[in-house]
Design an enzyme around this catalytic site. Sequence first.
Site, mmCIF file in Angstrom:
data_model
loop_
_atom_site.group_PDB
_atom_site.id
_atom_site.type_symbol
_atom_site.label_atom_id
_atom_site.label_comp_id
_atom_site.label_asym_id
_atom_site.label_seq_id
_atom_site.Cartn_x
_atom_site.Cartn_y
_atom_site.Cartn_z
ATOM 1 C CB CYS A 88 -0.914 -0.016 1.217
ATOM 2 S SG CYS A 88 -2.096 1.346 1.288
ATOM 3 C CB CYS A 116 -2.151 6.995 5.945
ATOM 4 S SG CYS A 116 -1.329 7.219 4.345
ATOM 5 C CB CYS A 124 6.379 4.035 4.308
ATOM 6 S SG CYS A 124 7.199 5.599 3.980
#
Length: 254
Positions: free
Chosen positions: A127, A210, A238
Amino acid sequence: MTVTAELPAGVAPGLESDPALAARWAELVARLADIRRRYPDAALASSLAAEDMVLTHAIYGSALDLEVFTLDTGRLHAETLGVLDAVRERYGRDVTVYRPVAAAVEQHVAEHGAYAFYESVELRKACCQIRKVEPLKRALAGRSAWITGQRRAQSATRGELHLEEDDKTFGLYKFNPLADWSEADVWNLIRALGIPYNPLHDQGYPSIGCEPCTRAIRPGEDLRAGRWWWESSDSKECGLHAGNRVISVVPQRS
């Protein structure tokens, strides 16, 4: 007798009463000016968090010709997006916004679900790859260097962070001008200079990503404990800073 440290030349208004902080600020502006001299196409990748707002203030306030951009993943808090308006109002400049490819997001959600990132590190990183890493690659395309707001004290994965380094992940040079700053340095400067910041910081969010992947931290927790809180501490990157855990000798460039 009280000994007062000499203020650096051209000290920013608001820092007159704190020579140590004024010197810290002057050093940062000098670092950024040196980056601009060496790499005119360098840009700040801003998460719109406190550290990046300090860097944005230094760049815009010192009239340094460096671009500031951010990544809108499509899942940011409303408060985070509101920082873009605050920057425009304060500095009269817009932060460049990069977004993920909509088709890639839709395909991932269709195949794995809207909240698959909770299921495994692999799906979470997939993602992040779509929503953050791929847009970052576009933002950095054609550049020779980039700038981040990372600090060594933020987490275990950043403990060996260099002020500058070869970024083998993205194939360009990388600067972390706040690497040796403390949390107190950042917030003392924000308050002294009235720098706009994300209001979530006042609600227990020292690190903000997020919305579904970020929570407020508890007293005594690591500053990045609220990021991907369901994972172990050594996986909390990430892909934007995949090289953080690689310790290497940093070449000096002039």
